[in-house]
Design an enzyme around this catalytic site. Structure first.
Site, mmCIF file in Angstrom:
data_model
loop_
_atom_site.group_PDB
_atom_site.id
_atom_site.type_symbol
_atom_site.label_atom_id
_atom_site.label_comp_id
_atom_site.label_asym_id
_atom_site.label_seq_id
_atom_site.Cartn_x
_atom_site.Cartn_y
_atom_site.Cartn_z
ATOM 1 C CB SER A 21 -0.653 0.025 1.386
ATOM 2 O OG SER A 21 -1.864 0.522 1.044
ATOM 3 C CG ASN A 22 -0.180 4.698 -1.343
ATOM 4 O OD1 ASN A 22 -1.329 5.428 -0.553
ATOM 5 N ND2 ASN A 22 -0.884 3.944 -2.155
#
Ligand code: CTP
Length: 216
Positions: A21-22
């Site tokens: 993810s980020n």
């Protein structure tokens, strides 16, 4: 006015307990949804996982992966006058998702990734969206140049550019400093402000542009 907003990060699973993810908190997208509700717009908020509460009255569509966000947007975008893509969609996902938790048996491991589909880049040709299209460009260098290139490449009416290398703005912070990039290489910098204040300015700006484009 009916506005579709994408927000938050996406999660691309590696195995049943892990994902890629980020750092997107989703705050800018949720602030835009809030500001648009305050301005009397009907909102669809397609959001990846965040810890945020959607504004009251929004049509909320929760998703996890880039593929789920793509499919959700493809099905509903044409029912909207404006589409704002503020989500930080993962650009790559694991080619294979392990069915069981991966055990740490090896000193090194290689994860093979493949590109996800570009949702904003599909809006015009693939989805046939003819409304007002807004993208975001989070850049660390040549910010305005990159944002204007993105505007042309993805046939946007507006790209909101922010320099994510500046401390205290952008991902995961309360404040932001953005420049509105418009066709014809025009740029309109907005002063640094809280995300909700900037969201109100952006929604007001979009309403003005849409009104100017709509025949009386
Ligand atoms: N976007 C999207 N679907 C993707 C990737 C991005 O809709 N799979 C949207 C984002 O919501 C944002 C804009 O596209 O509005 C960002 O453009 P992008 O070219 O993906 O930016 P970067 O990730 O910075 O890519 P690049 O490597 O081209 O700079």
């Amino acid at each position: 006015m009916r506005i579709l907003i994408t927000a938050g990060p996406t999660r691309e699973p590696i195995d049943p307990v892990r994902f890629i993810s980020n750092r997107s908190s989703g705050r800018m997208g949720y602030a835009l949804a809030q500001a648009a509700r305050e301005a009397g717009c009907a909102i669809t908020l397609v959001s990846g996982p965040t810890g945020l509460v959607p504004p009251v009255g929004a049509n909320f569509v929760p998703v996890d992966t880039a593929k789920q966000m793509f499919d959700a947007v493809a099905g509903i975008i044409k029912a909207h006058d404006v589409a704002i893509f503020s989500a930080a969609v993962a650009d790559y996902r694991p080619v294979e998702i392990a069915p069981e938790k991966i055990k740490k048996t090896e000193p090194r491991m290689v994860l093979e990734l493949e590109r996800t589909s570009d949702i904003l880049g599909s809006a015009r040709v693939q989805f046939g969206f003819e409304g007002f299209l807004v993208g975001f460009a989070a850049e660390t260098e040549n910010v305005l140049q990159e944002a204007h290139a993105k505007l042309r490449r993805k046939a946007c009416d507006l790209v909101v550019a922010n320099d994510v290398s500046k401390p205290g703005t952008g991902f995961d912070s309360d404040e932001n400093e953005v420049t509105l990039c418009l066709p014809g290489s025009k740029s309109l910098p907005l002063p640094r402000s809280t995300k909700i204040e900037l969201a109100r300015e952006i929604i007001c700006f979009i309403q003005g542009r849409v009104a100017a484009q709509t025949p009386p």
